[in-house]
Design a protein around this motif. Structure first.
Motif, PDB file in Angstrom:
ATOM      1  N   VAL A  20      -1.852  -1.259  11.369  1.00  0.00           N
ATOM      2  CA  VAL A  20      -2.204  -1.864  10.088  1.00  0.00           C
ATOM      3  C   VAL A  20      -3.167  -0.917   9.382  1.00  0.00           C
ATOM      4  O   VAL A  20      -4.215  -0.553   9.926  1.00  0.00           O
ATOM      5  N   CYS A  21      -2.811  -0.510   8.182  1.00  0.00           N
ATOM      6  CA  CYS A  21      -3.610   0.464   7.432  1.00  0.00           C
ATOM      7  C   CYS A  21      -4.046  -0.128   6.097  1.00  0.00           C
ATOM      8  O   CYS A  21      -3.310  -0.896   5.476  1.00  0.00           O
ATOM      9  N   VAL A  22      -5.221   0.261   5.654  1.00  0.00           N
ATOM     10  CA  VAL A  22      -5.670  -0.020   4.293  1.00  0.00           C
ATOM     11  C   VAL A  22      -5.523   1.272   3.508  1.00  0.00           C
ATOM     12  O   VAL A  22      -5.976   2.335   3.954  1.00  0.00           O
ATOM     13  N   THR A  23      -4.869   1.199   2.350  1.00  0.00           N
ATOM     14  CA  THR A  23      -4.473   2.399   1.619  1.00  0.00           C
ATOM     15  C   THR A  23      -4.911   2.322   0.169  1.00  0.00           C
ATOM     16  O   THR A  23      -4.803   1.267  -0.465  1.00  0.00           O
ATOM     17  N   ALA A  24      -5.422   3.439  -0.354  1.00  0.00           N
ATOM     18  CA  ALA A  24      -5.743   3.552  -1.779  1.00  0.00           C
ATOM     19  C   ALA A  24      -4.594   4.310  -2.443  1.00  0.00           C
ATOM     20  O   ALA A  24      -4.594   5.533  -2.490  1.00  0.00           O
ATOM     21  N   LEU A  25      -3.606   3.573  -2.935  1.00  0.00           N
ATOM     22  CA  LEU A  25      -2.372   4.193  -3.420  1.00  0.00           C
ATOM     23  C   LEU A  25      -2.546   4.933  -4.737  1.00  0.00           C
ATOM     24  O   LEU A  25      -1.842   5.898  -5.013  1.00  0.00           O
TER      25      LEU A  25
END
Length: 634
Positions: free
Chosen positions: A164-169
């Motif tokens: 599970v990743c948190v991403t700043a797209l």
């Protein structure tokens, strides 16, 4: 029947808030996999959310862990903050409450093999290792679709992992329309920060900047052998839970997923990617290097965190094995990136030592590093190992030649040492005194010859410079003295004597030899601490660091160049405390004038035909094993 559509992307801020306390540790704390207990509320929320999807593929969760890496946490936060500031400036400095930034925290998944989780924990996801396996080139591939993730995770094994990743797209380029981004792409189109791509199962998001992605959770699951047939399988609770609220984004999705209840939609199709930073790839069979067995993934670090419950029946303390694993992972990364089809010597730019000197684990002639030194001493006349620092020799006797860990502790080497001035100097001759009639002592800045005092003038034995006897004696006795001529920096002490103690704080060095590359892969770690009297601000805290490097087994020096670099670390010369030239930040650990090869190519990489000679001279300047400096290949 409608086609599968893009699902609403989750607000990652809420999940970051849930795990924030786990990352409230020192920046130099080694990465740790913290296993959640089955009754932890976060575990219950995750299990409830994925229950339907796991049932569809007949799998059960075996473990959920927090991927605690403070360095990656800070890297992600700094990237996001910088991009948000740039975005606001480009929008005429809009700071109104309704200002919407494209660099929101977005939850996405990455499917991989469980063995890769260790590498992801240590280094994060890295797009360089995907090579041409992805539809959009070397990048990090993520998706909100579990189905897509599971396709990659299940290719070669019944045991699988979902990260599970948190991403700043940022600003997303939609490649589903023009399809201009392909497997040759190395960067997103100009003006965009990520790419949205559709493949057979579901949409995926492609990120080219490693700092944009923060892996925070690893969900390990595997194929079940029938309902309740395995007592070690964990059944997923189907209960209402509290957790991560979803949000509406105006440019990214049409449906939503939520941790607010366990009755998630069966239409949710959640993927992972095709590349992970590390050992093997989701579209290739696992890579097995024959000479290295990686330590097991740490499952609990015996760490005390306020308001955090961590349970595991068999806690494992993360120690120096983490450092050794970093060196071994570096070998595996280079294995995937470096083309040695033209030969190792062509890659390094210099001939390599005979393979009889290579530290081959199975049949090597030199299983311990001290064996190399014995070999040299036996061939050099008038040199006995009894003259060497026995503390250093005893350490070498315990160090394997193919992998090991070195602990640099000042109390081991910082001991009173007598200095016999006339080992390094001699009284200046009359001819030399006449030459020095107008010369000044560079230490006190007075004329060398002062007729109001006795002519107590000495000349350095290893160079032509002369000084007042009392001045050079004071210079050599200073705690920070490097035992070199103040003028030309020529080492002036006994070549067989232990070198002076350098300014490096205590730390650890691990190494692992690669037969493929004919080189030692090195991992350094210096923790945070307080500055010593030899540092710019004694008593003030400094920030530690971890670094990696490579030392090939060259033709002239063979294994001895590596032994000298190891000695430089043992005697505290590899690093010091100062101001970083790259970041301009003060009170941090920096290199101390002994150049290391840290990259594959470029200024700190290969080929480099003069590196062996340059680093040898730098080691000479520190007084490291000087009796080897004139060694010639027969």
């Amino acid at each position: 029947m409608g086609s599968k559509r893009e699902y609403q992307l989750e607000d990652g801020k809420l999940i970051l808030d849930r795990v924030r306390s786990y990352f409230n540790v020192s920046l130099t704390t080694p990465p740790k996999s913290i296993v959640l207990s089955k009754d932890d509320q976060l575990y219950l929320d995750i299990a409830a959310y994925f229950k339907v999807h796991l049932n569809e593929v007949s799998c059960n969760i075996t473990m959920i862990s927090i991927l605690q890496n403070r360095t990656l946490w800070e890297r992600y936060q700094q990237f996001k903050s910088l991009q948000q500031a740039i975005e606001k400036e480009e929008n005429d400095g809009l700071f109104q409450p309704n200002f919407e930034t494209a660099f929101k925290d977005t939850v996405l998944f990455h499917g991989t093999q469980p063995d890769n989780v260790t590498s992801i924990l240590d280094h994060g996801l890295d797009g360089r290792f995907s090579k041409a396996l992805g539809n959009c080139g070397p990048a990090i591939y993520l998706s909100p679709s579990f189905d897509k993730c599971d396709l990659f995770a299940s290719r070669h094994n019944s045991k699988r992992a979902l990260v599970v990743c948190v991403t700043a797209l940022g600003k997303i380029y939609d490649n589903t329309k023009d399809k201009t981004v392909n497997l040759h792409t190395k960067y997103p189109p100009k003006g965009f920060h990520s790419v949205k791509h559709y493949v057979a199962v579901a949409d995926e998001y492609v990120v080219y900047e490693n700092s944009q992605v923060l892996p925070i959770l690893a969900i390990h699951y595997e194929k079940s052998q029938g309902q309740h047939s395995n007592p070690f399988m964990i059944q997923l609770p189907g209960m209402k839970t509290t957790g991560f609220n979803s949000f509406n984004t105006n440019n990214q999705s049409t449906s939503k997923w939520s941790f607010n209840n366990g009755n998630t939609s069966s239409q949710f199709n959640t993927t992972g990617g095709i590349n992970s930073c590390g050992i093997n790839y989701t579209s290739l069979p696992p890579i097995h290097l024959p000479n290295f067995n990686l330590p097991p993934i740490p499952v609990n670090c015996n760490q005390t965190i306020n308001q955090v419950q961590v349970h595991h029946p068999h806690p494992i303390t993360v120690s120096s094995n983490w450092m050794l694993r970093k060196a071994q992972i570096m070998i595996q990364q280079w294995t995937q990136q470096v083309d040695l089809s033209k030969g190792i010597a062509s890659f390094y730019g210099v001939p390599m030592a005979s393979k009889q000197f290579w530290p081959v684990k199975s049949h090597g002639e030199y299983p311990y590093l001290v064996k190399y030194l014995d070999f040299v001493l036996n061939r050099l006349s008038n040199i006995s190992s009894s003259k060497l620092d026995q503390g250093f020799i005893n350490m070498l006797k315990k160090l394997k030649s193919y992998d090991g860990i070195v602990h640099a502790k000042r109390r081991q080497v910082e001991k009173p040492r007598s200095i016999n001035l006339f080992q390094f100097t001699s009284l200046a001759t009359q001819d030399r005194l006449r030459e020095a009639a107008q010369e000044s002592c560079t230490i006190c800045a007075e004329l060398i010859i002062n007729f109001r005092q006795p002519p107590d003038i000495v000349k350095m034995n290893n160079c032509p410079h002369i000084f007042h006897k009392s001045c050079i004696e004071t210079w050599l006795y200073m705690p920070s003295s490097q035992m070199i001529c103040p003028n030309c920096k020529t080492p002036c002490h006994d070549p067989m004597a232990p070198p002076p103690i350098g300014p490096m704080p205590d730390g650890e060095m691990s190494y692992s030899f690669s037969e493929k590359f004919g080189a030692w892969f090195i991992s350094y770690s210096i923790p945070n601490g307080k500055q010593l009297p030899c540092h710019p601000s004694p008593g003030k805290p400094f920030k530690g660091t971890s670094r990696t490097a490579i030392c090939p087994i060259y033709q002239k020096w063979g294994p001895l160049l590596f032994i000298r670099m190891l000695a430089a670390f043992y005697y505290h010369h590899t690093f010091t405390v100062g101001t970083s030239l790259t970041t301009n930040i003060s009170d941090v650990i920096i290199w101390n004038g002994i150049h290391h090869k840290t990259t594959i190519d470029g200024g700190f990489g290969f080929p480099d035909s003069t590196y062996e000679e340059r680093v040898s001279l730098e080691l000479d300047g520190k007084g490291i094993l000087l009796f080897l400096r004139d060694l010639k290949k027969e």
